[in-house]
Every structure is written in C-alpha cells, then in structure tokens.
Design an enzyme around this catalytic site. Sequence first.
Site, mmCIF file in Angstrom:
data_model
loop_
_atom_site.group_PDB
_atom_site.id
_atom_site.type_symbol
_atom_site.label_atom_id
_atom_site.label_comp_id
_atom_site.label_asym_id
_atom_site.label_seq_id
_atom_site.Cartn_x
_atom_site.Cartn_y
_atom_site.Cartn_z
ATOM 1 N N LYS A 62 58.566 -29.519 -28.795
ATOM 2 C CA LYS A 62 57.494 -29.138 -27.868
ATOM 3 C C LYS A 62 57.953 -28.041 -26.916
ATOM 4 C CE LYS A 62 55.407 -31.065 -23.647
ATOM 5 N NZ LYS A 62 56.329 -30.386 -22.702
ATOM 6 N N ASN A 63 59.169 -28.167 -26.392
ATOM 7 C CA ASN A 63 59.634 -27.237 -25.367
ATOM 8 C C ASN A 63 60.099 -25.898 -25.935
ATOM 9 O OD1 ASN A 63 59.011 -29.036 -23.345
ATOM 10 N ND2 ASN A 63 61.084 -29.836 -23.154
ATOM 11 N N CYS A 71 52.882 -32.311 -15.307
ATOM 12 C CA CYS A 71 53.212 -33.655 -14.833
ATOM 13 C C CYS A 71 53.723 -33.595 -13.394
ATOM 14 C CB CYS A 71 54.278 -34.281 -15.736
ATOM 15 S SG CYS A 71 53.690 -34.615 -17.415
ATOM 16 N N ARG A 118 58.426 -28.287 -9.070
ATOM 17 C CA ARG A 118 58.783 -27.318 -10.098
ATOM 18 C C ARG A 118 58.469 -25.943 -9.514
ATOM 19 N NH1 ARG A 118 56.959 -29.489 -16.033
ATOM 20 N NH2 ARG A 118 57.894 -31.523 -15.932
ATOM 21 N N ASP A 160 64.602 -35.810 -19.489
ATOM 22 C CA ASP A 160 63.541 -36.376 -20.328
ATOM 23 C C ASP A 160 64.042 -37.529 -21.194
ATOM 24 O OD1 ASP A 160 61.487 -34.753 -19.422
ATOM 25 O OD2 ASP A 160 61.940 -33.161 -20.838
ATOM 26 N N ARG A 178 50.249 -35.062 -25.158
ATOM 27 C CA ARG A 178 50.761 -33.758 -24.735
ATOM 28 C C ARG A 178 52.050 -33.417 -25.462
ATOM 29 N NH1 ARG A 178 52.642 -32.652 -19.296
ATOM 30 N NH2 ARG A 178 53.258 -30.770 -20.377
#
Length: 446
Positions: A24-25, A122, A127, A319, A427
């Site tokens: 995903k990243n 999120c 951030r 994570d 997501r």
Amino acid sequence: MSNDVLVVHGNTPLRGEIRVRGAKNLVSKAMVAALLGQTPSRLFNVPRIRDVEVVRGLLEVHGVRVSEGAEPGELVFDPTNVEAATADEINVHAGSSRIPILFCGPLLHRLGHAFIPDLGGCHIGDRPIDFHIGALREFGAIVDKQPHGMTLTAPNGLRGTKFELPYPSVGATEQVLLTAVLAEGVTELRNAAVEPEIMDLICVLQKMGAIIKVHTDRVIEIEGVSRLDGYAHRPIPDRIEAASWASAALATGGDVLVRGARQADMMTFLNVFRSVGGKFEVTDPHGPDELGGIRFWHPGEELRATVLETDVHPGFGTDWQQPMVVALTQARGLSIVHETVYERRLGYTKALNQMGATIQVYRECLGGTPCRFGRRNFNHSAVIAGPSKLHATDLVIPDLRAGFSHLIAALAAEGTSHVYGVSLINRGYEDFEAKLAALGAHAERP
C-alpha cells in the site's frame, strides 16, 4: 453506517493460506509518480484497496487516463493530457486520504501550479505537513494558504536544493524525491527515510530516467533531469499486511501461510516474532512463476513477554506495533512498548482493556530510543501484563492499523463481538473479509 459492521465469533485459531500483493505504501506513491512521465506507465500486482481508488480518482480528475492492464492487478496510466482540476473535483476524492500533498511536485512540473485541499487520513498523531511545505519552498514554490487548502505556484520553476529533515519522515522524503527528479540542478536530502517502500519508489523513478544516489547515513542525492518517461514496475509486497496476519496467527493460536511475504523486508519483525515464541518458516520462490512466502504459527507453548520500541526503518515499524500488542496480551509476564513515531498511537489499548487485557499507558519514555514525545504529555509507552483471557465486546474502529488490531482481538476473544467501522480496514487490507473466510474465521455481516 448501520451496515458497516462485522460480527466476529472468536476463539477460533486462524489456519490456512492467504496472499499479499503490492505494498500500500508504495503503490499509491508509484501511481503519483506516473504524473511525471511523458509516456504511459504500467504498475503490476496492485491491491484492491480504498487508497488505490482515491489516488486513481485524483489522477483521473487531473486528466490522467487510468485503465486496467492485461493481467489481474495491472493498471496503466496515460499522463499525456494532464490538466488542472477544480477544488470541488479534488475534494470529492481527497477527503479520506493524505496522498494529495504528494501531487504538489509533479503538478508544479507539469502545470506550473497545484491546489492541495485540507488533508485527511488516520488521526494517530501529528503528521506535520510543514515538512512538505518547507521542502517545496526550498525548491522555489510559492505557497498561498486558503480557507480550504493551499495553492502552490512556481513562477521561476523548481530548482535543486540542500535540505535536511528534522525527522526522517517517509512522506516528506517521498515529497522531495517526486519534486527533485525534474528540478533544475542537484538536490541533497539529509536525514531521509530509507524504508523499503522508499527504496522501491527510487527504483520506479530510476526506471523513468531519474538519477538518484543513495549514500550512507540517510543522505540521498538527486540530479535533476529534463525529461522522464513511463515505467513498468512490480512493487515490493506489503510487509505491514504480512505482519498483521502473522500477529493474528500468533494471537489466535493459529497457523497462517502468507504468500508473497518477503523475508528481507521483515527481518526486524521476524526477530521479535521469534523472541516472543512464535515460529516461522520462509519459502523462497524457485521459479519465475512461483510465489514464495512465510508461514507463521503458534507452537502451542506459552508466549514470552518482550520489550519493544518502534522506530523508523530499519527499526521495528510503528505499523507493526498494534497487531503485535494484541498477541502480547497472550504472553506471560510484563511486555513494554515504547512508541516513538506517532504520539497518539496507543489509544486503541483502551478497547483491549475493555476486553480483559491489562495494559497501562504512560507519558514517560519506557525505553532508550530517542523520542520526541517524552516531555509533551503524550501517552506513548505501554506495559502489557499477560496472559489475559479476552472476552467479546462491541468495538468501534478508530483508524486503519488499530482497526485490524481490534479485529485480531475479536478473533482471539471468547464470544461474539460486533466490530463497527470496518470499511476503514479496506483502506489498506485487500479483501480482508474473504481472507478471514479462507483462514476459517467465523465472521459475517449482520
């Protein structure tokens, strides 16, 4: 939403085989990179997740033609007719993602201006987009803040610069890479993030024609070029999803083979997994058409408590922390977790305590890793006493990774839990309900 709930019947070990696809990243950032090319790009093994839908929508409103490729999971991006998008068009897609900030550099190169709406994502801590904005200003961008976002222009073009990040932020490193590759001159980025997904993005950009040197001590040097072309790229597998399923196997006393998981990207996680008593076996692919993987299982013996500190790569990823903590509720003794990346990432432990876990959170730094939060009144350390028998309850998912952790807890608990807000898990976790079914979990929509 009344239908955004999963009914989970717990106390059943997860057993079986699932597959993870592209990270995903990385995938979402590679999609943005397609904006920089003068010719089409092809990205393979793309997961069907909400973040991919968001970036696809943002690309399409900016004139990029996105189509399905010849093989399952392949996307083709044609950036021939990049155009400006209205704030309303962008906001339709951008509300649930922080990806739009990464469109700045590519759009400034292609159009000379960019609009970035207020950012979502999120709510797990600060951030700071000031890292991003500061970097873009160093390149020569002019930022005009507006009530619902920011307009950026580059009347004199973008020029290479020397820049040092105050913290090795993944997002800010991606911002610099996506901007520097077409900026005039040389850019030197110090204190850069070096996560596997960053290295894979560099591979994407190099395929496009970029000149990027990765030096020691988190220094990346980018020599700007005048033109980039499209790429064809197969991304690294999603190491975060793989670790999530590994932790689920451990917490439920199960045995899960994660096809596509790659040892090199997960070595720090694997060390912790083994130290707490989990077992794993790596299967390398023996041919071009064979998919390797890692089998994770609970050996049947009591798990051991551990001391854990999250950190930027190559440390233990933030994570990975939340799914692992659920497993640590089943370990004998006192486990200590020091979260050094996101200051509000331990909020999910309140729900675990309601399920019977014994977790205390502290403002103090319970560990030696340098930390930005110790004197700022954030609960960012935790002590987990185990083993604890978890019991079912109603859970409301607060964010992506905490959501999967709540799901693991519901699977490990005795009784039937109702997990609300499960669409958030989409997501970052492809087909997670189908994967649960494949592993023998008893979960269904009401």
